[in-house]
Write a protein that holds these residues in place. Structure first.
Motif: not given
Length: 176
Positions: A108-130
């Protein structure tokens, strides 16, 4: 010591956010008018390759007039799965489609003013699509050695708090 939100009234609203005025009761009974911003959830994703490099975007933020490294990120649309939103944003902004996404953290990057939650993910692999569909989101996309992240954060090269937190967590998980 808990503050109590008795009611809220929307002052301004658009498709991305609402500005509300809340009637808040402080401990001890005093009332306070408090503005707050209601936002959609944000989903972000990156990938770490076999060389322990992380895929980042170099971009300018006009609001703060600052440049910095970030993960691909964007709002979660109504009814959209959060992980699916993170994968969509990563492909749209980088041209790389992630493999299976692992939850990294929610902040919650600024929970004294904003209710947004940032959900962060990661992967061990990816495919280049262009070339990325949303190439206007960044000046460039690069594979950055994960071992450099702590020094980059210290130098202010990763200014967004949620991005810095996520990348430091990823550094800790992968490199100790």
């Amino acid at each position: 010591m808990q503050w109590t939100n008795l009611s809220e009234q929307t002052v301004y609203e658009n498709r991305w956010f609402r500005v509300n005025l809340a009637d808040v009761v402080l401990p001890g009974g005093r009332h306070l008018d408090h503005f707050l911003i209601r936002l959609r959830a944000v989903a972000a994703a990156t990938v770490v390759n076999e060389a322990n490099e992380v895929l980042l975007l170099w971009r300018h933020r006009f609001i703060t007039d600052s440049w910095g490294w970030e993960l691909a990120a964007g709002v979660v649309e109504d009814g959209e799965d959060i992980a699916a939103a993170a994968a969509r944003e990563m492909e749209e902004e980088t041209g790389w489609r992630p493999g299976e996404l692992c939850p990294l953290m929610t902040v919650e990057p600024a929970n004294g003013l904003v209710d947004a939650r940032h959900h962060l993910f990661w992967s061990r692999e990816a495919t280049y699509t262009g070339h990325p569909a949303d190439d206007f989101e960044s000046s460039r996309r690069e594979w950055v050695p994960l071992k450099l992240v702590p020094d980059m954060v210290a130098r202010g090269e990763i200014p967004a708090a949620s991005m810095a937190a996520g990348l430091l967590m990823l550094h800790h998980m992968r490199l100790g």
